[in-house]
Design an enzyme around this catalytic site. Structure first.
Site, PDB file in Angstrom:
ATOM      1  N   MET A  50       0.845  -1.193   0.000  1.00 46.34           N
ATOM      2  CA  MET A  50       0.000   0.000   0.000  1.00 46.34           C
ATOM      3  C   MET A  50       0.882   1.246   0.000  1.00 46.34           C
ATOM      4  O   MET A  50       2.091   1.174   0.091  1.00 46.34           O
ATOM      5  CB  MET A  50      -0.924   0.007   1.224  1.00 46.34           C
ATOM      6  CG  MET A  50      -1.791  -1.216   1.310  1.00 46.34           C
ATOM      7  SD  MET A  50      -3.116  -1.231   0.090  1.00 46.34           S
ATOM      8  CE  MET A  50      -4.296  -0.146   0.868  1.00 46.34           C
ATOM      9  N   CYS A  51       0.256   2.385  -0.060  1.00 48.40           N
ATOM     10  CA  CYS A  51       0.994   3.626  -0.212  1.00 48.40           C
ATOM     11  C   CYS A  51       0.338   4.668   0.672  1.00 48.40           C
ATOM     12  O   CYS A  51      -0.653   4.403   1.320  1.00 48.40           O
ATOM     13  CB  CYS A  51       0.942   4.096  -1.648  1.00 48.40           C
ATOM     14  SG  CYS A  51       1.277   2.787  -2.832  1.00 48.40           S
ATOM     15  N   GLU A  52       0.914   5.864   0.675  1.00 43.90           N
ATOM     16  CA  GLU A  52       0.248   6.967   1.368  1.00 43.90           C
ATOM     17  C   GLU A  52       0.098   8.146   0.422  1.00 43.90           C
ATOM     18  O   GLU A  52       1.011   8.478  -0.338  1.00 43.90           O
ATOM     19  CB  GLU A  52       1.017   7.367   2.629  1.00 43.90           C
ATOM     20  CG  GLU A  52       1.052   6.235   3.633  1.00 43.90           C
ATOM     21  CD  GLU A  52       0.727   6.648   5.064  1.00 43.90           C
ATOM     22  OE1 GLU A  52       0.219   7.757   5.311  1.00 43.90           O
ATOM     23  OE2 GLU A  52       0.986   5.821   5.953  1.00 43.90           O
TER      24      GLU A  52
ATOM     25  N   ILE B 229       3.762   8.503  -1.423  1.00 40.73           N
ATOM     26  CA  ILE B 229       4.915   7.649  -1.136  1.00 40.73           C
ATOM     27  C   ILE B 229       4.461   6.213  -1.342  1.00 40.73           C
ATOM     28  O   ILE B 229       3.335   5.842  -1.044  1.00 40.73           O
ATOM     29  CB  ILE B 229       5.532   7.861   0.264  1.00 40.73           C
ATOM     30  CG1 ILE B 229       4.486   7.731   1.366  1.00 40.73           C
ATOM     31  CG2 ILE B 229       6.224   9.211   0.338  1.00 40.73           C
ATOM     32  CD1 ILE B 229       5.097   7.850   2.753  1.00 40.73           C
TER      33      ILE B 229
ATOM     34  N   ASN C 242      -3.687   5.102  -4.149  1.00 39.37           N
ATOM     35  CA  ASN C 242      -3.316   4.191  -3.070  1.00 39.37           C
ATOM     36  C   ASN C 242      -4.264   2.998  -3.138  1.00 39.37           C
ATOM     37  O   ASN C 242      -5.475   3.184  -3.247  1.00 39.37           O
ATOM     38  CB  ASN C 242      -3.431   4.957  -1.729  1.00 39.37           C
ATOM     39  CG  ASN C 242      -3.700   4.068  -0.537  1.00 39.37           C
ATOM     40  OD1 ASN C 242      -4.620   3.268  -0.547  1.00 39.37           O
ATOM     41  ND2 ASN C 242      -2.917   4.221   0.506  1.00 39.37           N
TER      42      ASN C 242
END
Lengths: 254, 254
Positions: free
Chosen positions: A1-3, A78, A108
């Site tokens: 996952m990402c932010e 990110i 995301n």
């Protein structure tokens, strides 16, 4: 996952404080070490800083943190890669031109069965599900609006409608902007906060940093920050619901 | 007018030395104070640093000069604006996606009677003659090659042919790349040098800086640098002729 991190403001505002918090999650307080990027709009133009290096040790991220670029619309991301290897072409945000406007996007989540998305007009450069979904979104928008409509809000509402279809394929939290509007679409993890007078203090969760917005702003400033998880621990962030979208212009929810 | 800088190399190479010379022309040893930009390819991806500020005092330029990003294809530009005001959307290089590839372009010169260039597929974001010409070029290429041909060199030769048409409208010195090929097209002012073993020393004209390429390279390295005016005073730069183009791949003229 990402932010994800996004900003919409009614006056050019720097995002150094929020970005400082996000950066720490890029390999230090968080596991998102597979690159990062940030896009700033200044007028109709935009510029993107991106790096496949972890953000918390990136030389370029240090510059972006220290050098206050003022903008009314920002999107940052990110990455903790799942689909697609760690490399520059798979690093968000992604930007394409539509009707002579720069459209920027970051995602995301993770999609499945996305191979039926076959955009023709816009084509992905990398091999992420995210960029493919972006190209598909733009194809659909261009199909419905061959010319730029005067009511751009309707374009973003259509993008939110298309996002429901993408959400059926998995997790689709997304930010989309043309530099004027900022759209936030939530599947399971997205928060926002709108700061306006009277301004107060805020403390970052991920770094030892406090800001007094009173000293940084004028009474008419309105600034919304959108993030996967709240970035401060002493403010009230609005949690978005599954399938909910929020459209911002000049810092205000519209 | 503006100054162009390009690089094609057979191994990822940094361009810090040449860029240091170019930067000085951005408001110090030269009058090109209306912004600058540089695009690096890394694999299929690319990243652009740009700033409407004069390059010789730009914080972002300082980073790019000090932080050796290694690439096989680079295009850079410093601007002395004529058509179009000084702002981010008018700052070169310009990039657009075609067939899932990033195509990057920068232009030196000035066109007249360019309003008959009416690209449909790609549209300029800013209001320079340069970006309009780029969109027109891409439209024509996309029209002729709806799919990406296996012989990409033919695409660049076609771009050179189209450039003859643009040269009829004024001064058109131009660099174009897809990250593999680098095309240089000359109207009146473009030079290049190909460095290979045995390497020697080189001294910048615009800054007090000498490099010994012997210490920076391996015997198999081939690196071509293209610039509006020679950047060093102790090497033999090849002056290009009006209407001449040069196509490079992995540092070699092909």
């Amino acid at each position: 996952m990402c932010e994800l991190l996004g900003m919409s403001a009614n006056v050019p505002t720097d995002i150094c404080f929020s970005f400082s918090g996000l950066l720490e999650r890029g390999g230090n307080t968080g596991p998102h070490k597979d690159g990062w990027g940030i896009t700033f709009y200044e007028g109709k133009g935009c510029r993107t800083f991106k790096d496949p290096e972890p953000s918390y040790q990136s030389e370029i991220a240090k510059l972006v943190k220290a050098y206050p670029i003022k903008s009314v619309s920002v999107i940052s991301h990110i990455r903790q890669g799942n689909r697609g290897r760690v490399c520059l072409e798979n690093t968000h945000p992604f930007t394409r031109e539509l009707w002579g406007r720069e459209i920027t996007y970051a995602h995301n989540g993770q999609l499945s069965n996305y191979h039926d998305l076959k955009p023709q007009y816009y084509r992905p450069v990398g091999n992420t599900d995210s960029e493919l979904a972006f190209c598909w979104l733009l194809d659909k928008i261009r199909e419905k609006y061959p010319k730029r409509p005067s009511n751009m809000a309707s374009v973003f509402r259509y993008a939110a409608k298309l996002s429901h279809t993408l959400r059926e394929k998995g997790v689709f939290n997304m930010l989309l902007t043309d530099g004027v509007f900022v759209l936030a679409y939530c599947t399971n993890n997205l928060h926002y906060i709108t700061r306006r007078a009277p301004f107060g203090k805020a403390t970052l969760i991920d770094a030892d940093m406090v800001v007094d917005f009173n000293e940084e702003t004028t009474p008419n400033d309105v600034v919304t920050v959108i993030a996967t998880r709240p970035l401060t621990n002493d403010e009230r962030w609005q949690k978005m619901q599954p399938g909910e979208f929020a459209l911002f212009k000049m810092g205000e929810l519209i």
